[in-house]
Design a protein around this motif. Structure first.
Motif, PDB file in Angstrom:
ATOM      1  N   TYR A 303       0.821  -1.217   0.000  1.00 23.13           N
ATOM      2  CA  TYR A 303       0.000   0.000   0.000  1.00 23.13           C
ATOM      3  C   TYR A 303       0.853   1.264   0.000  1.00 23.13           C
ATOM      4  O   TYR A 303       0.371   2.348  -0.311  1.00 23.13           O
ATOM      5  N   GLY A 304       2.123   1.129   0.412  1.00 23.43           N
ATOM      6  CA  GLY A 304       3.043   2.276   0.344  1.00 23.43           C
ATOM      7  C   GLY A 304       2.667   3.427   1.251  1.00 23.43           C
ATOM      8  O   GLY A 304       2.803   4.592   0.886  1.00 23.43           O
ATOM      9  N   VAL A 305       2.192   3.118   2.481  1.00 22.83           N
ATOM     10  CA  VAL A 305       1.794   4.213   3.372  1.00 22.83           C
ATOM     11  C   VAL A 305       2.549   4.201   4.704  1.00 22.83           C
ATOM     12  O   VAL A 305       2.117   4.840   5.655  1.00 22.83           O
ATOM     13  N   SER A 306       3.677   3.459   4.765  1.00 21.98           N
ATOM     14  CA  SER A 306       4.447   3.543   6.007  1.00 21.98           C
ATOM     15  C   SER A 306       5.440   4.705   5.882  1.00 21.98           C
ATOM     16  O   SER A 306       5.343   5.519   4.967  1.00 21.98           O
ATOM     17  N   GLY A 330      -3.988   4.016  11.492  1.00 24.56           N
ATOM     18  CA  GLY A 330      -4.531   5.216  10.850  1.00 24.56           C
ATOM     19  C   GLY A 330      -4.034   5.334   9.426  1.00 24.56           C
ATOM     20  O   GLY A 330      -3.597   4.344   8.816  1.00 24.56           O
ATOM     21  N   GLY A 331      -4.061   6.541   8.903  1.00 21.54           N
ATOM     22  CA  GLY A 331      -3.740   6.763   7.488  1.00 21.54           C
ATOM     23  C   GLY A 331      -2.308   6.415   7.120  1.00 21.54           C
ATOM     24  O   GLY A 331      -2.024   5.992   6.007  1.00 21.54           O
ATOM     25  N   GLY A 332      -1.352   6.587   8.057  1.00 22.61           N
ATOM     26  CA  GLY A 332       0.038   6.207   7.802  1.00 22.61           C
ATOM     27  C   GLY A 332       0.967   7.368   7.540  1.00 22.61           C
ATOM     28  O   GLY A 332       0.641   8.514   7.839  1.00 22.61           O
ATOM     29  N   PHE A 333       2.157   7.056   7.045  1.00 20.61           N
ATOM     30  CA  PHE A 333       3.270   7.974   6.713  1.00 20.61           C
ATOM     31  C   PHE A 333       4.009   8.496   7.954  1.00 20.61           C
ATOM     32  O   PHE A 333       5.226   8.577   7.955  1.00 20.61           O
ATOM     33  N   ALA A 334       3.283   8.880   8.992  1.00 19.07           N
ATOM     34  CA  ALA A 334       3.909   9.397  10.225  1.00 19.07           C
ATOM     35  C   ALA A 334       2.865   9.229  11.326  1.00 19.07           C
ATOM     36  O   ALA A 334       1.842   8.599  11.109  1.00 19.07           O
TER      37      ALA A 334
END
Ligand code: GLA
Length: 383
Positions: A303-306, A330-334
């Motif tokens: 999904y590429g959201v970490s 949650g949405g991810g990235f941070a």
């Protein structure tokens, strides 16, 4: 001296500014145990409400006066007769949105004053904006002596995100904030909106780990992911990815490689979420932990959201004694990750993760050990 809760602070500040409040409303933030980026695909999620609230103290005001809101952290806003100084990402746009959508449904509380306080960290992925929306909706409904079910309230609040703020988010955050049951996580079927409560397995605890990193441009990444899911569903000829199976992915043309990876995550994550709910019923924290670990890998790789800090803290958590499993939430990235840990090792787990994260990343993580809390509630001064 114990610290005052958000509700106590809102009530106290309201009384100082506008006199004693008539209505006290609160709505919690959430952490999602598993079922990430599945809600807008009509899928399954397994969140729980946090013991951190956004709280509102409110009172009716005399005819012809302004509807004014004071927020402890963000300052003053005027909602009516005409909103002033509210841009699309201003905190008061959430209030304004809820107010306008309810008004369009004939819910008109007349002029009112309110004071808002929150204990939910902003931007951490713990749904502070959904809690604000749900708390405002509950307040206005109570002021206007109108009623809505938790699912109706959640849908209305989601429309604020989708139609007014411009984020195509799903229904998970508002739904759990409006409907959670204390002591339980909820399996939510985001198509039928049926919810089923599950207690955490005995002797386990939930640790929320804030990486203390925040990221800009998350909204456009979120919209991208959602659009890829819509394209994948269309190419497969299904209404949404809820209706697809892993073997269907072979039918996707090679040029839809990204869509295939995104869809792979969603389809597998739906199954993991159902399996985790079953493991909750079986009182089996090892299986839940293993599913959380797979969820993180799928969010990172397919999904590429970490993000680097999330991967790091999840890795540290997994290697720490007493950890059943960990993943971004949650949405991810941070923002935050979540771990399921052995209750009798939770304090040691927290201290160890904080120390190793500090040593490896040079950042201070904030870790909360949380029991599942109750969904939104409203009380009146005469109650
Ligand atoms: C955000 C959205 C939710 C959900 C999650 C990812 O929190 O608001 O609707 O899509 O991301 O699971």
């Amino acid at each position: 001296m114990t610290e005052l809760s958000a509700l106590d602070r809102a009530a106290r500040q309201h009384e100082q500014r506008w006199g004693r409040a008539e209505i006290f409303s609160r709505a919690p933030g959430r952490v999602n145990l598993i079922g990430e980026h599945t809600d807008y695909n009509d899928g399954f999620v397994l969140p729980m409400a946090l013991p951190f609230d956004t709280a509102i103290a409110a009172s009716r005001a005399s005819k012809g006066s302004k509807t004014e809101i004071f927020s402890e952290g963000f300052g003053h806003a005027v909602l009516a007769p005409a909103p002033t100084g509210i841009e699309s990402r201003h905190w008061a746009v959430y209030l304004h949105g809820v107010h306008d959508l309810l008004k369009a449904e004939g819910v008109d509380p007349g002029p009112w004053k309110a004071t808002i306080a929150t204990d939910i960290p902003a931007g951490a992925g713990l749904s502070s904006s959904a809690a604000l929306e749900v708390a405002v909706a509950s307040t206005i409904l109570c002021l206007a002596r109108a009623q809505r079910s938790p699912a109706e309230t959640a849908r209305l609040c989601q429309r604020v995100d989708n139609e007014i703020v411009g984020i195509p988010s799903g229904l998970m955050d508002q739904m759990i904030s409006a409907s959670a049951i204390a002591g339980h996580a909820s399996l939510i079927d985001c198509r039928s909106l049926r919810t089923r409560p599950y207690p955490l397995p005995a002797k386990s605890a939930v640790a929320i780990m804030d990486t203390n990193t925040r990221r800009q441009l998350v909204d456009s990444e979120y919209s991208d992911r959602r659009a890829a899911c819509v394209r994948a569903a269309a190419a497969l000829g299904v209404e949404s990815l809820r209706d697809a199976r892993l073997e269907d992915l072979d039918r996707l043309p090679t040029e839809l490689g990204t869509e295939r990876r995104r869809a792979h995550h969603v389809i597998a994550e739906n199954q993991r979420t159902l399996d985790a709910a079953q493991a909750m019923s079986d009182g089996d924290p090892e299986t839940i932990g293993a599913l959380m670990n797979s969820s993180h890998e799928s969010l990172r790789d397919d999904y590429g959201v970490s993000g680097p800090a999330l991967d790091r803290i999840v890795e540290i958590a997994r290697r720490s004694p007493g950890c059943f499993g960990a993943r971004l939430t949650g949405g991810g990235f941070a923002g935050c990750a979540v771990a399921l840990v052995q209750a009798d090792k939770a304090a040691e787990f927290r201290a160890g993760v904080e120390e190793r994260y500090r040593n490896q990343c040079g950042l201070e993580a904030e870790i909360w050990l949380c029991e599942p809390a109750a969904g939104a509630s409203v009380t009146t001064a005469d109650a």
